[in-house]
Design a protein around this motif. Structure first.
Motif, mmCIF file in Angstrom:
data_model
loop_
_atom_site.group_PDB
_atom_site.id
_atom_site.type_symbol
_atom_site.label_atom_id
_atom_site.label_comp_id
_atom_site.label_asym_id
_atom_site.label_seq_id
_atom_site.Cartn_x
_atom_site.Cartn_y
_atom_site.Cartn_z
ATOM 1 N N ARG A 100 -84.332 -91.203 -14.813
ATOM 2 C CA ARG A 100 -85.006 -92.444 -15.180
ATOM 3 C C ARG A 100 -84.863 -92.610 -16.684
ATOM 4 O O ARG A 100 -85.118 -91.660 -17.428
ATOM 5 N N GLN A 108 -87.212 -104.524 -19.744
ATOM 6 C CA GLN A 108 -87.389 -104.162 -18.346
ATOM 7 C C GLN A 108 -86.222 -104.475 -17.428
ATOM 8 O O GLN A 108 -86.106 -103.895 -16.361
ATOM 9 N N GLU A 109 -85.322 -105.380 -17.879
ATOM 10 C CA GLU A 109 -84.147 -105.643 -17.027
ATOM 11 C C GLU A 109 -83.208 -104.439 -17.029
ATOM 12 O O GLU A 109 -82.362 -104.299 -16.147
ATOM 13 N N ILE A 110 -83.314 -103.608 -18.045
ATOM 14 C CA ILE A 110 -82.380 -102.489 -18.206
ATOM 15 C C ILE A 110 -82.999 -101.149 -17.811
ATOM 16 O O ILE A 110 -82.369 -100.331 -17.164
ATOM 17 N N CYS A 111 -84.229 -100.954 -18.191
ATOM 18 C CA CYS A 111 -84.862 -99.655 -17.915
ATOM 19 C C CYS A 111 -86.385 -99.814 -17.901
ATOM 20 O O CYS A 111 -86.910 -100.865 -18.236
ATOM 21 N N GLU A 112 -87.033 -98.732 -17.519
ATOM 22 C CA GLU A 112 -88.492 -98.771 -17.441
ATOM 23 C C GLU A 112 -89.089 -98.666 -18.844
ATOM 24 O O GLU A 112 -88.494 -98.063 -19.723
ATOM 25 N N PRO A 113 -90.277 -99.212 -19.008
ATOM 26 C CA PRO A 113 -90.946 -98.977 -20.293
ATOM 27 C C PRO A 113 -91.409 -97.521 -20.363
ATOM 28 O O PRO A 113 -91.667 -96.916 -19.323
ATOM 29 N N ARG A 118 -96.255 -91.890 -16.531
ATOM 30 C CA ARG A 118 -95.169 -92.138 -15.591
ATOM 31 C C ARG A 118 -94.025 -91.144 -15.842
ATOM 32 O O ARG A 118 -93.436 -90.606 -14.918
ATOM 33 N N HIS A 122 -92.406 -88.495 -13.195
ATOM 34 C CA HIS A 122 -90.956 -88.387 -12.931
ATOM 35 C C HIS A 122 -90.494 -86.941 -13.127
ATOM 36 O O HIS A 122 -89.714 -86.416 -12.331
ATOM 37 N N LYS A 125 -91.387 -84.758 -10.351
ATOM 38 C CA LYS A 125 -90.540 -85.006 -9.174
ATOM 39 C C LYS A 125 -89.105 -84.541 -9.370
ATOM 40 O O LYS A 125 -88.256 -84.798 -8.521
ATOM 41 N N ARG A 127 -86.963 -85.510 -11.721
ATOM 42 C CA ARG A 127 -86.025 -86.486 -12.305
ATOM 43 C C ARG A 127 -85.834 -86.184 -13.786
ATOM 44 O O ARG A 127 -86.803 -85.837 -14.464
HETATM 45 P P1 GTP Z 1 -92.011 -93.181 -7.618
HETATM 46 O O1 GTP Z 1 -93.060 -94.240 -7.687
HETATM 47 O O2 GTP Z 1 -92.469 -91.875 -8.092
HETATM 48 O O3 GTP Z 1 -91.302 -93.135 -6.296
HETATM 49 O O4 GTP Z 1 -90.934 -93.573 -8.737
HETATM 50 P P2 GTP Z 1 -89.698 -94.516 -8.677
HETATM 51 O O5 GTP Z 1 -89.217 -94.622 -10.074
HETATM 52 O O6 GTP Z 1 -88.665 -94.112 -7.678
HETATM 53 O O7 GTP Z 1 -90.303 -95.848 -8.146
HETATM 54 P P3 GTP Z 1 -90.254 -97.291 -8.654
HETATM 55 O O8 GTP Z 1 -90.480 -98.116 -7.459
HETATM 56 O O9 GTP Z 1 -91.159 -97.414 -9.838
HETATM 57 O O10 GTP Z 1 -88.758 -97.466 -9.161
HETATM 58 C C1 GTP Z 1 -87.662 -97.663 -8.328
HETATM 59 C C2 GTP Z 1 -86.441 -97.908 -9.173
HETATM 60 O O11 GTP Z 1 -86.655 -99.018 -10.025
HETATM 61 C C3 GTP Z 1 -86.086 -96.737 -10.088
HETATM 62 O O12 GTP Z 1 -84.673 -96.627 -10.189
HETATM 63 C C4 GTP Z 1 -86.654 -97.124 -11.425
HETATM 64 O O13 GTP Z 1 -85.952 -96.567 -12.523
HETATM 65 C C5 GTP Z 1 -86.497 -98.639 -11.369
HETATM 66 N N1 GTP Z 1 -87.542 -99.273 -12.171
HETATM 67 C C6 GTP Z 1 -88.891 -99.098 -12.081
HETATM 68 N N2 GTP Z 1 -89.526 -99.823 -13.006
HETATM 69 C C7 GTP Z 1 -88.574 -100.483 -13.710
HETATM 70 C C8 GTP Z 1 -88.592 -101.398 -14.811
HETATM 71 O O14 GTP Z 1 -89.618 -101.738 -15.357
HETATM 72 N N3 GTP Z 1 -87.381 -101.854 -15.248
HETATM 73 C C9 GTP Z 1 -86.204 -101.464 -14.668
HETATM 74 N N4 GTP Z 1 -85.074 -101.955 -15.167
HETATM 75 N N5 GTP Z 1 -86.143 -100.618 -13.645
HETATM 76 C C10 GTP Z 1 -87.313 -100.137 -13.170
#
Ligand code: GTP
Length: 238
Positions: A100, A108-113, A118, A122, A125, A127
């Motif tokens: 992650r 947010q279009e590119i990656c998570e904040p 969180r 990760h 888990k 990651r």
């Molecule tokens: P868990 O809740 O532990 O299962 O984590 P997860 O990261 O698998 O779940 P989530 O539903 O939050 O994310 C699913 C996918 O979307 C992952 O590949 C994340 O990296 C991606 N993702 C989550 N939040 C964002 C965000 O704000 N922006 C972007 N670009 N990707 C996101």
């Protein structure tokens, strides 16, 4: 699962490490060999957070010395770290590792904040958490971002993997009689300006008593270190 010396670590990589022999930009072959090295340690079950610099694309300090506003130059440097983070994510995922990218600057279009709790989840888990965009603030280096993320994610060590396999009394590339330190104290590292990490990063590590280990990047050092061998140079308390 192997008996690991550290179960959760922060790995700091310089951006230049991704550039290969070109010294600029991202060399896909170099990124893949770096990620193969990282993959070696993931199979032992280590929880790994990564901070990558951006100097292969843009260096804030250099921009500032050439007349740019320091804050603007630093923001450009932070964006460069996001490019590197996405390149490493892509390469690790091709090798089958879950990753992650969490950015200190929201895109947010590119990656998570970056949200600490969180990131922590990760890591639990399994990651790889790649922390991008430094601390999100100008005037701080990616070394400082690495120390900060290492502290807040409760990593047991900061591993600074470099092209040189430790800290030497003089440049080992230029001097064949250069001697590698196996241990050095935080205060010595700061006082002697050995260039391990910047002063802010070392001070943060010192205040929180987290060791910094400087070791090689492409030579199996990271794996040996996690399995308990003495490699590179450890920076710690007196
Ligand atoms: P868990 O809740 O532990 O299962 O984590 P997860 O990261 O698998 O779940 P989530 O539903 O939050 O994310 C699913 C996918 O979307 C992952 O590949 C994340 O990296 C991606 N993702 C989550 N939040 C964002 C965000 O704000 N922006 C972007 N670009 N990707 C996101």
């Amino acid at each position: 699962m192997a008996n690991l010396r550290y179960k959760r670590v922060l790995l700091k990589l310089s951006g230049e490490a991704l550039a290969g022999s070109g010294h600029f930009g991202i060399d896909p072959a170099t990124v893949s060999s770096l990620c193969a090295e990282i993959g070696e340690v993931l199979r032992y079950g280590v929880q790994l957070a990564v901070v990558i610099g951006g100097g292969n694309i843009f260096r804030g300090m250099a921009g500032a010395t050439q007349g740019m506003e320091r804050a603007s130059a630093d923001y450009m440097g932070m964006l460069a770290t996001v490019l590197n983070a996405v390149a490493v994510q892509d390469s690790l995922e091709k090798l089958g590792h879950a990753t992650r990218v969490l950015s200190a600057i929201t895109m947010q279009e590119i990656c998570e904040p970056y949200i600490r709790r969180r990131a922590d989840r990760h890591l639990e888990k399994g990651r790889v958490v790649i922390c991008a965009a430094g601390t999100g603030n100008p005037y701080f280096t990616t070394d400082t971002a690495a120390a900060l993320r290492g502290m807040e994610l409760k990593c047991e060590a900061l591993i600074k993997a470099t092209k040189v396999d430790g800290v030497y009394d003089k440049d080992p590339v230029k001097y064949s009689d250069a001697v590698k330190y196996s241990r050095i104290s935080y205060s010595e590292a700061i006082a002697r300006r050995l260039g391990i990490m910047d002063t802010t990063a070392i001070s943060l590590a010192m205040e929180n008593n987290i060791p910094i280990i400087v070791c090689g990047m492409f030579n199996g050092d990271i794996r040996r270190l996690l399995l308990g061998e003495e490699v590179g140079t450890i920076v710690q308390g007196e």
